[in-house]
Design a protein around this motif. Structure first.
Motif, PDB file in Angstrom:
ATOM      1  N   ASP A  37      -3.035   4.067   0.209  1.00 50.56           N
ATOM      2  CA  ASP A  37      -1.633   3.943   0.609  1.00 50.56           C
ATOM      3  C   ASP A  37      -0.893   5.207   0.217  1.00 50.56           C
ATOM      4  O   ASP A  37      -0.617   5.466  -0.948  1.00 50.56           O
ATOM      5  CB  ASP A  37      -1.013   2.729  -0.074  1.00 50.56           C
ATOM      6  CG  ASP A  37       0.445   2.511   0.338  1.00 50.56           C
ATOM      7  OD1 ASP A  37       0.958   3.326   1.155  1.00 50.56           O
ATOM      8  OD2 ASP A  37       1.054   1.537  -0.140  1.00 50.56           O
ATOM      9  N   ALA A  48      -1.617   2.948  10.398  1.00 49.46           N
ATOM     10  CA  ALA A  48      -2.494   2.647   9.264  1.00 49.46           C
ATOM     11  C   ALA A  48      -3.314   3.873   8.910  1.00 49.46           C
ATOM     12  O   ALA A  48      -3.508   4.199   7.725  1.00 49.46           O
ATOM     13  CB  ALA A  48      -3.407   1.475   9.616  1.00 49.46           C
ATOM     14  N   ARG A  53      -6.412  -0.818  -0.379  1.00 50.21           N
ATOM     15  CA  ARG A  53      -6.563   0.149   0.708  1.00 50.21           C
ATOM     16  C   ARG A  53      -5.787   1.397   0.311  1.00 50.21           C
ATOM     17  O   ARG A  53      -4.866   1.318  -0.509  1.00 50.21           O
ATOM     18  CB  ARG A  53      -6.013  -0.424   2.016  1.00 50.21           C
ATOM     19  CG  ARG A  53      -4.571  -0.923   1.895  1.00 50.21           C
ATOM     20  CD  ARG A  53      -4.068  -1.461   3.231  1.00 50.21           C
ATOM     21  NE  ARG A  53      -3.077  -2.502   3.035  1.00 50.21           N
ATOM     22  CZ  ARG A  53      -1.754  -2.297   2.924  1.00 50.21           C
ATOM     23  NH1 ARG A  53      -1.263  -1.066   2.963  1.00 50.21           N
ATOM     24  NH2 ARG A  53      -0.932  -3.298   2.760  1.00 50.21           N
ATOM     25  N   VAL A  66      -4.036  10.121   1.755  1.00 47.94           N
ATOM     26  CA  VAL A  66      -3.307  10.144   0.489  1.00 47.94           C
ATOM     27  C   VAL A  66      -3.200  11.539  -0.090  1.00 47.94           C
ATOM     28  O   VAL A  66      -2.283  11.839  -0.847  1.00 47.94           O
ATOM     29  CB  VAL A  66      -4.006   9.260  -0.556  1.00 47.94           C
ATOM     30  CG1 VAL A  66      -3.022   8.295  -1.139  1.00 47.94           C
ATOM     31  CG2 VAL A  66      -5.180   8.529   0.046  1.00 47.94           C
ATOM     32  N   LYS A 118      -7.567   5.226  -3.936  1.00 51.02           N
ATOM     33  CA  LYS A 118      -7.367   3.818  -4.208  1.00 51.02           C
ATOM     34  C   LYS A 118      -7.122   3.484  -5.680  1.00 51.02           C
ATOM     35  O   LYS A 118      -6.817   2.339  -6.006  1.00 51.02           O
ATOM     36  CB  LYS A 118      -8.549   2.994  -3.666  1.00 51.02           C
ATOM     37  CG  LYS A 118      -8.431   2.857  -2.147  1.00 51.02           C
ATOM     38  CD  LYS A 118      -9.664   2.370  -1.439  1.00 51.02           C
ATOM     39  CE  LYS A 118     -10.076   0.974  -1.727  1.00 51.02           C
ATOM     40  NZ  LYS A 118     -11.137   0.508  -0.785  1.00 51.02           N
ATOM     41  N   LEU A 165      -5.886  -0.085  -5.739  1.00 47.11           N
ATOM     42  CA  LEU A 165      -5.368  -0.559  -4.460  1.00 47.11           C
ATOM     43  C   LEU A 165      -6.493  -1.156  -3.642  1.00 47.11           C
ATOM     44  O   LEU A 165      -7.656  -0.822  -3.827  1.00 47.11           O
ATOM     45  CB  LEU A 165      -4.723   0.602  -3.687  1.00 47.11           C
ATOM     46  CG  LEU A 165      -3.619   1.369  -4.411  1.00 47.11           C
ATOM     47  CD1 LEU A 165      -2.985   2.376  -3.454  1.00 47.11           C
ATOM     48  CD2 LEU A 165      -2.553   0.431  -4.955  1.00 47.11           C
ATOM     49  N   THR A 190       2.039   5.973   0.559  1.00 42.65           N
ATOM     50  CA  THR A 190       3.421   5.814   0.089  1.00 42.65           C
ATOM     51  C   THR A 190       3.471   5.207  -1.305  1.00 42.65           C
ATOM     52  O   THR A 190       4.547   4.907  -1.812  1.00 42.65           O
ATOM     53  CB  THR A 190       4.213   4.888   1.035  1.00 42.65           C
ATOM     54  OG1 THR A 190       3.610   3.589   0.986  1.00 42.65           O
ATOM     55  CG2 THR A 190       4.194   5.404   2.449  1.00 42.65           C
ATOM     56  N   PHE A 191       2.323   5.043  -1.903  1.00 41.41           N
ATOM     57  CA  PHE A 191       2.302   4.258  -3.134  1.00 41.41           C
ATOM     58  C   PHE A 191       3.177   4.844  -4.245  1.00 41.41           C
ATOM     59  O   PHE A 191       3.839   4.118  -4.974  1.00 41.41           O
ATOM     60  CB  PHE A 191       0.872   4.069  -3.641  1.00 41.41           C
ATOM     61  CG  PHE A 191       0.816   3.115  -4.798  1.00 41.41           C
ATOM     62  CD1 PHE A 191       1.088   1.762  -4.605  1.00 41.41           C
ATOM     63  CD2 PHE A 191       0.539   3.553  -6.086  1.00 41.41           C
ATOM     64  CE1 PHE A 191       1.070   0.877  -5.669  1.00 41.41           C
ATOM     65  CE2 PHE A 191       0.520   2.663  -7.155  1.00 41.41           C
ATOM     66  CZ  PHE A 191       0.781   1.325  -6.940  1.00 41.41           C
ATOM     67  N   SER A 248       6.865   6.165   7.106  1.00 35.54           N
ATOM     68  CA  SER A 248       6.277   4.841   7.270  1.00 35.54           C
ATOM     69  C   SER A 248       7.318   3.755   7.088  1.00 35.54           C
ATOM     70  O   SER A 248       7.216   2.679   7.656  1.00 35.54           O
ATOM     71  CB  SER A 248       5.164   4.635   6.235  1.00 35.54           C
ATOM     72  OG  SER A 248       5.743   4.556   4.952  1.00 35.54           O
ATOM     73  N   ASP A 252      -1.259   6.367   7.014  1.00 35.12           N
ATOM     74  CA  ASP A 252      -0.948   5.969   5.653  1.00 35.12           C
ATOM     75  C   ASP A 252      -2.157   6.003   4.735  1.00 35.12           C
ATOM     76  O   ASP A 252      -2.011   5.898   3.510  1.00 35.12           O
ATOM     77  CB  ASP A 252      -0.302   4.576   5.639  1.00 35.12           C
ATOM     78  CG  ASP A 252       1.193   4.687   5.825  1.00 35.12           C
ATOM     79  OD1 ASP A 252       1.683   5.847   5.864  1.00 35.12           O
ATOM     80  OD2 ASP A 252       1.866   3.654   5.936  1.00 35.12           O
ATOM     81  N   SER A 253      -3.326   6.085   5.321  1.00 38.03           N
ATOM     82  CA  SER A 253      -4.477   6.171   4.433  1.00 38.03           C
ATOM     83  C   SER A 253      -4.770   7.621   4.034  1.00 38.03           C
ATOM     84  O   SER A 253      -5.655   7.874   3.243  1.00 38.03           O
ATOM     85  CB  SER A 253      -5.699   5.531   5.109  1.00 38.03           C
ATOM     86  OG  SER A 253      -5.984   6.248   6.282  1.00 38.03           O
ATOM     87  N   SER A 258      -0.344  -3.418  -1.143  1.00 42.64           N
ATOM     88  CA  SER A 258      -1.592  -2.643  -1.189  1.00 42.64           C
ATOM     89  C   SER A 258      -2.298  -2.733  -2.542  1.00 42.64           C
ATOM     90  O   SER A 258      -3.421  -2.303  -2.693  1.00 42.64           O
ATOM     91  CB  SER A 258      -1.307  -1.177  -0.844  1.00 42.64           C
ATOM     92  OG  SER A 258      -0.366  -0.658  -1.742  1.00 42.64           O
TER      93      SER A 258
END
Ligand SMILES: Nc1ncnc2c1ncn2[C@@H]1O[C@H](COP(=O)(O)OP(=O)(O)OP(=O)(O)O)[C@@H](O)[C@H]1O
Ligand SMILES: Nc1ncnc2c1ncn2[C@@H]1O[C@H](COP(=O)(O)OP(=O)(O)OP(=O)(O)O)[C@@H](O)[C@H]1O
Ligand SMILES: [Mg+2]
Ligand SMILES: [Mg+2]
Lengths: 601, 306, 521, 295
Positions: free
Chosen positions: C151, C450, C149, C456, C72, C147, C153-154, C418, C453-454, C117
């Motif tokens: 992510d 979801a 949450r 990381v 995060k 963030l 894809t960040f 995603s 995507d979490s 995010s």
């Protein structure tokens, strides 16, 4: 005067021969090719024209006069029309065989022409100066300024008022008479040997006609031009020409010196032609004015004004006072004539009477008071008043058959069934001297006189109480004119119709009217019975009108008349201003004349 | 004259107002939402609403229109939704090119159309007349895209006489102006032919010939100005007709005019641009008509402007 | 991790690229069409970047970064000495300013949603904050992003154009016109823009990547009809036709050996699909949707567009991570499809509508689809509309039963599975005005997405991709789409253009990566 | 002998039709119109294939259309459909657009132009200002908006085209009518008591016929192409319904690769426009009594 002119005349002078003819026509035949067949319109015409001489070609409408002149100019419209036999010789050269390029050098330069219709014969989008100098430059290699100088000279020669200003004006800014002068100036600018004038005055009113004729004669005297004058007016022939050729249906009927023909016509056709010429007298003879019958039309203080708008918000700034305070009655069964020169408001009165223009003052026709009538009442009124216009071609819808045109008033007013209507139309046709089998033709397939008869038949269809004839015979040739006038008289006798007869031809007016009113600039200047007006004209304007009429007598000596070359005074006034009202006084027997005896222009 | 121009300008302003109102209304009821276009495919619903509010598109129609008008009076035509630039700037950058193209097209179509029309009238009924008639129909029926590409292919690619598209030189103008003008030349040649036939029958032409003038001179000086009169009014109408052709022609020749701008804007409901282009073209049409009417008196002295 | 410079590369020269449409804006917060996308990439830089010609992430303006274990918190260390085109040095403040700017509603950025995010995004979106609380400047060379949450894809988001770093003073100077006067840190700077005619990008001599770019300048000519652009390319006036090879010329080019050599082919992160509106009868019936999937002759469609695509089996394109290679998709079998329809209660088929965007070749493709549907008794009426109208219809409930996505098709913003889910297949997009035109909303899948995507941790990337693969397989079970084909890219270049072919089919910089190509003469 | 002469002098009522049929060019035009109309009506029986049938052998392996040949007389289009069949069916659309929509536009334009030209006053002013407004309005935009608001179908498209195309006609008819209204024969009719309707329909309209014919025939191709533009924008006739215009528009970029797709429908439009023009020209001469006897 110009160098070229001198050169040419020098070359022309042959040692000792008799004066060579300026132009000679030998056995000229003009044919039309239609539907695969060739038909001759002009047959075997021959004549010679000496320098400085005037020959008149007279004859009824459609006799081939104009075609002859076009043939001489080499302007017959191809491919339908062509010279099929004969020769036209100028200096021994046959013009009919000349290639276009060389013919062009002769046109305008050696032979010039004035056309019948001055209104349409000048290019509306080019200035007068331009059209004149162009004619000069087409034949003489001169500079623009020099051409303009000569153009101005030519305009001065035709005695047009303010010649400098005219150069930059456009045809529509000139009156008919002025335009005809421009045409003449154009034709004479290069001092041609031969001038062809095709009905140069037919479209003009008497006073202007007088001036144009005088002008032509003066110029001829000055320059020695030979003139071929085409006309159907025997008065003009008598005044102008030395010799006359009478044509009928494309053939020469009779030819000879004017004096001889007028004095002793050999052919019946020539005799008829001369007999048909209306002559002016002193107003005596023939019917007495109808008694005090009830009037079919009462005009009181009639005014018609047209607005001229201008300014930022296009408010009315000026008004044309076309008719100003005119009052008269037309009694049942009488012929009431209105005379006066072009633009004096005659047609406007006619239009006001038929409700075509809004008016002030009061008009009562056949018991209806004009103004504020419902469409139904208006329609009812129209049964009682009919109008015959000046130009029959313009007044007939060119896309309808004449039978339908004549039957239309019956249809509009819901009279009869299709069969009875057709029968009635046929009767009307016979009545005006047309054949039943012509019912299905179109207006353009008739001659001018026939068309006018169609208009008359249409006007009579509803048997109205009043017929307005606005210059209905002015454009017709004498014989046809006489026939139409007879017809009108006969119908009047038969049905007791009253006429409002509008004309500028004093001779005609004298022959048919019961009462006459003379108008000038929207107002009446004199009114009375025929005898009163013609026997005892009071107003100088009336006298001028009468003096201008050509007299069909070659021996007649015209008293000198002051020449006028001004503009017609304008009836346009700024808002708030109005012309001075003339007051009519009765000088006895209902003969009304404008107050001051010294009234003039 | 001045008064006339003044009155006509007032009228024109009213017409423009009418045009703006109708356009705005049509765009308002058009079933396409500009905001979704602006927001793009990954926008969340609140972003969409946000943008809608910022652009004032959530307001009632009358308010939106009122605002637009108020802006107009201050010379502000708004900002393009998608290009994010002043509409006025976008249009001004492209307008000269379009005007130039139109001018070129008018010259081309008049030059071709009038001369062919005169030729057909003079040779009336002959084989030349017939083939010109067919040619004029080909010109009227040919899709401009194909005409443009054909001209481009033949004259630019194969013969190399002109550059392939581009802007800036006179040589760039020739092909697009021709393409745009070809259709009009078909119309004009037909109109000119019939008008000329009428004029050639008239008395004053006979007079001119009687003066001994040459054929060419009679045609050029006496017949042409008269025959052209009924056609002048058409030129005003033409500008309106050009508007749709311009889109195609500009894109074929890469001509940087407002046609392409309009096309893209219509595709993406970029309302400020559509409004701007519509108003500018309406202006052009109205002024074109006015100009045509103002020119007439110079050719025909009988006509007085009232 | 990085790119090896081309040893043959020669600096200098100018290339000409043509486009039909006008370039809308070069503001990185706003520009979102495939035309200005690559231009913005060359003028601006973000913290992250891709290895040229690939979909591999590499650091950009950030020299390095750290991710906290919970995924995060991201800490980026900026490169030093990077200068904006106006000569000022770029700092962490600029990074923060840029992220604040793109998420402020006033900017009207179509990409704001990508930053959802980041902590504090919601306050930005509803206007209650003027600065992202999750972004903090630690020192002029360090910025920390927290963030709300995890992510996965960040980092891709940080490589998006929307994350480009812009200088505050220039943005404020130009206001809304910044898009016409862009100032960034990129390899090229804008030196001239004649609206409606052309743009000139010139080399940024101070560019922080040494030796780049090779070209002195790039000229973009706009308003050029693709056919004309090709004619000009054949004459040597144009180097790259930005709109590609026009279909009308494709066969001609491919049949000419000389010209064929100039063509570069590559994959694309794109799928063309038909949406079936699951809220509308009869597409609420999964059997019907499956039947439709079996009725479409994808090979024929591909043949019709001159073989410029590959038939698709699933939403994800083959080059996308998470693509399920072993899945064969629905086989083309009209007879079976018809039988399935009969079973579902439509033995005589049904009437429906197929929306399509009105630019070639989409109406043609729609007609091919129409014919395939007719073969199983489904009578589809084609509605070929302008793009805006199709988008409108798709985003309005119960309006468009079927939409062919061509022309508006999903090209990925970044190479991550995603990116194909959220707005176009997830519940979030199945709203009024959304882009999920099949209105397919499966809560279970949303949860699974979801969850994926979490994850990381780069080490668990395989696990994440497996989850995604599963999501898309389940979608194919429910069949809200008919994936039709994955378009290939056919780019053409003039003979003098140098550089690896990969640069010409760069999955991110379309049509070409300007920074790395060069001319050979 | 006498018969021949009287027949010449007094034309029969059916003369107009007979004279029309005597003209070779008019006959050619008439024949073309009949052929096209028949082709449109009997398309289902004449066409060798269904117009929307995308045939497997209609495309080459690379997906290119087939040139004209034995099986496909006029070749195939980009979807492998038979062009000949599409042209036949397309005639239906194009006839409706070119004849009905164009005719309707002429009708509206004529009505408005005549009314404004004859009545002047405030009616005329209002109508002409409205016409000016419509003229200043980009027709294409109006068409797009109208067609987008009403769901496109052939008849809607026809209506839309009629609604945008009347403007120029109205303008020229207006000018002509105001000139006619000044002519003396109209005044003469009024003095006979003829009502407005009678003057308008019996006397003014017939004079407008030649001009209307010119505009009408020239308008055919213009409207057919306008329909194509609308189709192209997605607000016209929807695919796969063929129209000559949209066949051209769909394929115009292929004018080199597959010229038959552009030039054959182009020739069809041209032929239709020409045919109507030939008939129109002849009709104009035949209906104009002042042209009688001349040739
Ligand atoms: N272009 C033409 N085609 C066929 N016939 C014609 C043509 N022009 C004139 N005519 C005919 O030739 C005859 C002579 O015509 P012309 O014009 O010479 O008569 P005119 O004597 O001048 O008559 P008016 O006094 O009425 O002017 C008329 O019967 C006329 O119908
Ligand atoms: N509609 C109009 N608007 C303005 N002025 C007009 C109008 N009609 C006529 N006039 C003017 O009114 C005056 C009288 O015209 P009118 O037609 O009555 O003359 P007229 O005596 O019949 O002449 P002519 O013998 O030439 O026919 C003229 O000066 C004319 O210019
Ligand atoms: Mg005559
Ligand atoms: Mg008069």
């Amino acid at each position: 005067m110009s160098a070229t002119a001198e050169l040419r005349s020098g070359a022309m002078t042959a040692p000792d021969a008799p004066p060579r003819p300026a132009l000679s026509v030998e056995g000229l035949t003009i044919s039309v090719r239609a539907e695969g067949r060739e038909r001759a319109l002009v047959r075997d015409l021959s004549f010679t024209l000496a320098p400085g001489e005037t020959i008149a070609i007279a004859g009824e409408s459609g006799s081939g006069k104009s075609l002859t002149s076009l043939a001489i100019m080499g302007l017959l419209p191809p491919p339908a029309l062509r010279v099929s036999a004969g020769a036209i010789r100028l200096d021994g050269e046959d013009l009919t065989r000349l290639p276009e390029g060389r013919m062009r050098a002769i046109r305008g330069n050696r032979i010039a022409m004035i056309f019948q219709e001055p209104m349409t014969s000048l290019n509306p989008v080019l200035s007068i100066g331009r059209q004149l100098s162009e004619a000069i430059r087409a034949h003489a290699p001169v500079s623009r300024t020099e051409a303009r100088r000569r153009a101005l000279e030519a305009l001065k020669a035709v005695r047009i008022s303010e010649p400098e200003r005219r150069l930059d004006q456009f045809p529509h800014e000139l009156s008919g008479g002025m335009r005809q002068r421009v045409m003449i100036a154009m034709a004479l600018a290069l001092r041609p040997d031969v001038l062809i004038a095709d009905e140069p005055t037919t479209a003009l009113d008497v006073t202007v006609q007088r001036e144009v004729l005088d002008l032509l004669r003066d110029l001829q005297r000055e320059m020695g031009t030979a003139i071929i004058l085409i006309t159907h007016d025997m008065g003009v022939v008598a005044e102008m020409a030395e010799r006359v050729i009478v044509m009928k249906q494309g053939q020469v009927v009779e030819t000879g010196p004017v004096a001889q023909i007028f004095a002793a016509p050999q052919q019946p056709y020539t005799r008829d032609l001369l007999a048909a010429v209306p002559r002016m007298g002193d107003g005596s003879g023939a019917p007495a004015p109808a008694a005090e019958t009830a009037p079919v039309a009462r005009l009181r203080d009639l005014c018609v004004r047209f607005d001229i708008r201008g300014g930022l918000l296009s408010r009315v700034t000026h008004r044309v006072h076309a008719v100003e305070g005119v009052s008269f009655d037309i009694r049942a069964g009488e012929t009431f004539s209105l005379v006066g020169e072009s633009g004096c408001g005659k047609s406007t009165i006619a239009k006001a009477l038929t409700g075509l223009v809004p008016h002030q003052g009061s008009i009562e026709v056949a018991g209806h008071r004009l103004g504020g009538l419902s469409p139904r009442e208006m329609k009812a009124l129209r049964r009682d008043v009919q109008i015959v216009f000046q130009d029959p071609m313009a007044a007939l819808d060119p896309r309808m058959r004449v039978g339908d045109l004549v039957g239309e008033p019956l249809l509009i007013h819901g009279i009869g069934t299709p069969e009875t209507r057709r029968a009635r139309v046929a009767t009307l046709f016979e009545r005006v001297g047309l054949a039943r089998d012509q019912l299905d033709r179109y207006p353009h397939e008739f001659s001018g006189g026939q068309r006018q008869r169609i208009c008359i038949a249409r006007a009579f269809a509803l048997q109205p109480k009043l017929i307005i004839a606005d210059e209905s015979v002015s454009a017709l040739d004498v014989s046809v004119q006489a026939r139409v006038l007879d017809l009108l008289a006969a119908l009047k006798r038969e049905f007791g119709i009253a006429y409002l007869f509008i004309s500028h031809d004093m001779a005609v007016v004298e022959n048919i009217s019961d009462r006459v009113a003379v108008m000038f600039m929207g107002q009446m200047v004199e009114m009375g019975t025929r005898a009163q007006i013609f026997g005892n004209p009071q107003h100088p304007y009336t006298r001028r009108l009468m003096a201008a009429v050509p007299v069909p007598d070659p021996g007649f000596e015209r008293p000198p008349l002051p020449r006028l070359a001004g503009e017609v005074p304008s009836p346009v006034y700024p808002l708030g201003k109005a012309p001075r009202r003339q007051i009519l006084r009765d000088i006895g027997g209902g003969h009304l004349v404008v107050g001051a005896a010294a009234e003039g222009r | 004259m001045l008064a006339y121009v003044f009155r006509r300008l007032v009228q024109s302003a009213l017409i423009l107002l009418g045009v703006s109102f109708i356009t705005f209304l049509l765009l308002y009821v058009l079933p396409a939402d500009p905001v979704r276009q602006i927001a793009g495919r990954s926008a969340t619903p609140e972003t969409v609403e946000n943008i809608r509010r910022q652009l004032g598109l959530d307001q009632p129609f009358i308010v939106q229109y009122g605002r637009y008008l108020a802006g107009l009076f201050h010379g502000d035509m708004g900002r393009s939704y998608l290009q994010k630039t002043e509409v006025a700037a976008l249009i001004m950058a492209r307008l000269p090119a379009t005007l130039l193209l139109m001018l070129g097209a008018i010259v081309a179509e008049l030059a071709i159309g009038l001369s062919l029309g005169v030729l057909a009238a003079v040779r009336r009924g002959g084989a030349l007349d017939q083939s010109l008639m067919i040619a004029s129909f080909v010109a009227v029926s040919a899709p401009q895209f194909v005409v443009g590409l054909l001209l481009l292919y033949v004259f630019a690619v194969k013969l190399g006489w002109f550059p392939i598209g581009g802007y800036g030189h006179l040589s760039n103008l020739v092909l697009p102006a021709m393409t745009l003008g070809i259709m009009g030349s078909g119309w004009y040649s037909r109109m000119m032919r019939s008008s000329m036939i009428d004029v050639l029958r008239s008395d004053y032409i006979r007079t001119a010939r009687a003066k001994g003038l040459g054929r060419a001179r009679v045609l050029a000086l006496h017949a042409m100005p008269n025959a052209i009169l009924p056609i002048i009014a058409m030129i005003g109408i033409d500008i309106g007709i050009f508007m749709s052709g311009i889109v195609v022609v500009e894109s074929v020749f890469g001509w940087p005019g407002i046609g392409q701008l309009a096309w893209q804007a219509i595709q993406r409901v970029d309302i400020p641009i559509i409004m701007g282009v519509t108003l500018v073209s309406a202006c052009a049409i109205v002024l074109g008509n006015l100009l045509a009417d103002l020119v007439t008196p110079f050719i025909d002295p009988r006509i007085k402007l009232r | 991790q990085d790119y090896t410079p081309d040893p043959n590369a020669k600096p200098g020269g100018n290339i000409v690229i043509t486009y039909k449409d006008d370039v809308a804006t070069l503001d990185p917060a706003i520009g979102y069409d495939w035309q200005n996308w690559s231009m913005i990439k060359s003028i601006f830089d973000g913290l992250m970047d891709y290895v040229p010609g690939t979909t591999e992430l590499r650091p950009g303006l950030a020299e390095s970064y750290e991710i906290s274990p919970d995924g995060k918190t991201y800490t980026f260390h900026l490169r030093k000495g990077v200068k904006f085109h106006n000569g000022r040095e770029m700092t962490a403040e600029d990074v923060k300013y840029s992220l604040d700017r793109v998420t402020t509603p006033a900017t009207q950025s179509p990409g704001a949603g990508f930053f959802g995010s980041i902590a504090g995004y919601d306050a930005m979106a509803d206007g209650s904050a003027t600065s992202l609380s999750g972004v903090t400047v630690l020192d002029p060379a360090t910025v920390k992003i927290e963030l709300s949450r995890p992510d996965a894809t960040f980092l891709h988001v940080m490589a998006l154009n929307f994350s480009s770093v812009v200088p505050k003073e220039e943005v404020e100077k130009w206001g809304a016109d910044f898009g016409k006067h862009p100032v960034g840190t990129g390899a090229f700077k804008l030196s001239d823009w004649t609206i409606g005619q052309k743009l000139l990008l010139t080399k940024n001599a101070d560019y922080w990547r040494a030796g780049l770019p090779y070209l002195d300048s790039v000229t973009f000519e706009v308003g050029q009809e693709p056919i004309v652009a090709l004619l000009r390319l054949q004459k040597g006036e144009v180097d790259i036709p930005g709109d590609g090879i026009p279909p009308a010329k494709f066969t001609e080019v491919m049949n000419n050996p000389d010209e064929k050599k100039q063509v570069v082919v590559g994959g694309q992160l794109q799928t063309g699909y038909i949406t079936l509106n699951v809220e509308m009868k009869p597409f609420d019936n999964v059997e019907v949707r499956r039947a439709i999937n079996m009725a479409i002759n994808k090979d024929r469609i591909v043949q019709m567009i001159n073989g410029r695509a590959t038939p698709a089996t699933q939403p994800l394109p083959p080059s996308m991570p998470g693509y399920t290679k072993e899945y064969a998709g629905y086989a083309f079998d009209p007879a079976k499809a018809k039988a399935m329809l009969a079973e579902a209660g439509y033995p005589d088929g049904f009437q429906t509508q197929l929306y399509v965007m009105n630019t070639d070749p989409n109406p043609r493709i729609a007609q091919a689809i129409q014919q395939d549907l007719a073969a199983i008794g489904v009578k589809a009426e084609i509605k070929a509309l302008a793009q805006a109208n199709v988008i409108e219809a798709g985003g309005t409930p119960k309006t468009a039963p079927m939409i062919w996505s061509g022309g508006m098709a999903w090209i990925a913003d970044f190479p991550d599975p995603s990116n194909f889910y959220g707005p176009i297949l997830g519940c979030a997009g199945a709203v009024e005005g959304g882009w999920n035109w099949s209105w397919y909303c499966n809560k279970d899948l949303d949860a699974e997405a979801a969850k994926a995507d979490s994850i990381v941790d780069p080490a668990k990337q395989g696990e994440r991709l497996a989850l995604w693969s599963d999501v898309y397989m389940k979608i194919m079970q429910d069949a809200p789409w008919v994936p039709v084909f994955n378009e290939n890219r056919y780019t053409m270049k003039s003979a003098r253009m140098g550089g690896s072919d990969d640069l010409y089919v760069d999955p991110v910089s379309i049509p070409v990566n300007y920074d790395y190509v060069y001319v050979t003469e | 002998m006498t018969d021949v002469i009287s027949a010449e002098a007094a034309p029969q009522p059916q003369g107009a039709l007979r004279r029309l049929l005597q003209r070779k060019l008019a006959l050619i035009g008439l024949a073309l119109i009949v052929v096209v109309t028949a082709g449109a009506i009997f398309a289902p029986w004449i066409a060798p294939f269904a117009p929307e049938d995308q045939m497997f052998d209609g495309l080459t392996l690379e997906g290119a259309p087939m040139p004209p040949g034995d099986k496909f007389w006029l070749g195939t289009d980009l979807l492998g459909r038979d062009l000949f069949s599409r042209i036949l069916f397309g005639a239906r659309t194009s006839l409706v657009i070119g004849v009905v929509a164009n005719g309707l536009a002429l009708l509206i334009g004529t009505l408005i132009g005549v009314t404004a030209g004859y009545f002047r006053g405030w009616i005329g002013a209002v109508l002409m200002r409205f016409t000016d407004l419509m003229m200043a309005f980009p027709a294409l935009l109006l068409a797009i908006c109208l067609a987008a608001i009403f769901t496109p179908s052939l008849w809607i498209v026809a209506m839309v085209i009629a609604l945008v195309n009347w403007v120029q006609t109205a303008r020229v008819v207006y000018t002509e009518t105001s000139a006619l209204a000044e002519r003396e024969f109209v005044a003469a009719e009024r003095t006979l008591g003829a009502g407005t309707g009678r003057i308008l329909f019996r006397h003014i309209l017939p004079h407008l016929v030649p001009m209307i014919i010119v505009w009408g025939t020239l308008g055919i191709s213009t409207t057919v192409l306008l329909e194509a533009t609308l189709s192209y924008l997605g607000v016209g006739v929807q695919p796969p319904t063929p129209s000559w215009g949209n066949i051209i528009f769909e394929n115009q970029t292929y004018f080199q690769a597959a010229p038959w797709l552009v030039f054959i429908p182009g020739a069809a439009i041209l032929a239709l426009a020409l045919a109507f023009n030939l008939v129109g020209d002849a009709l104009r001469d035949v209906l104009d009594p002042t042209q009688r006897g001349r040739d």
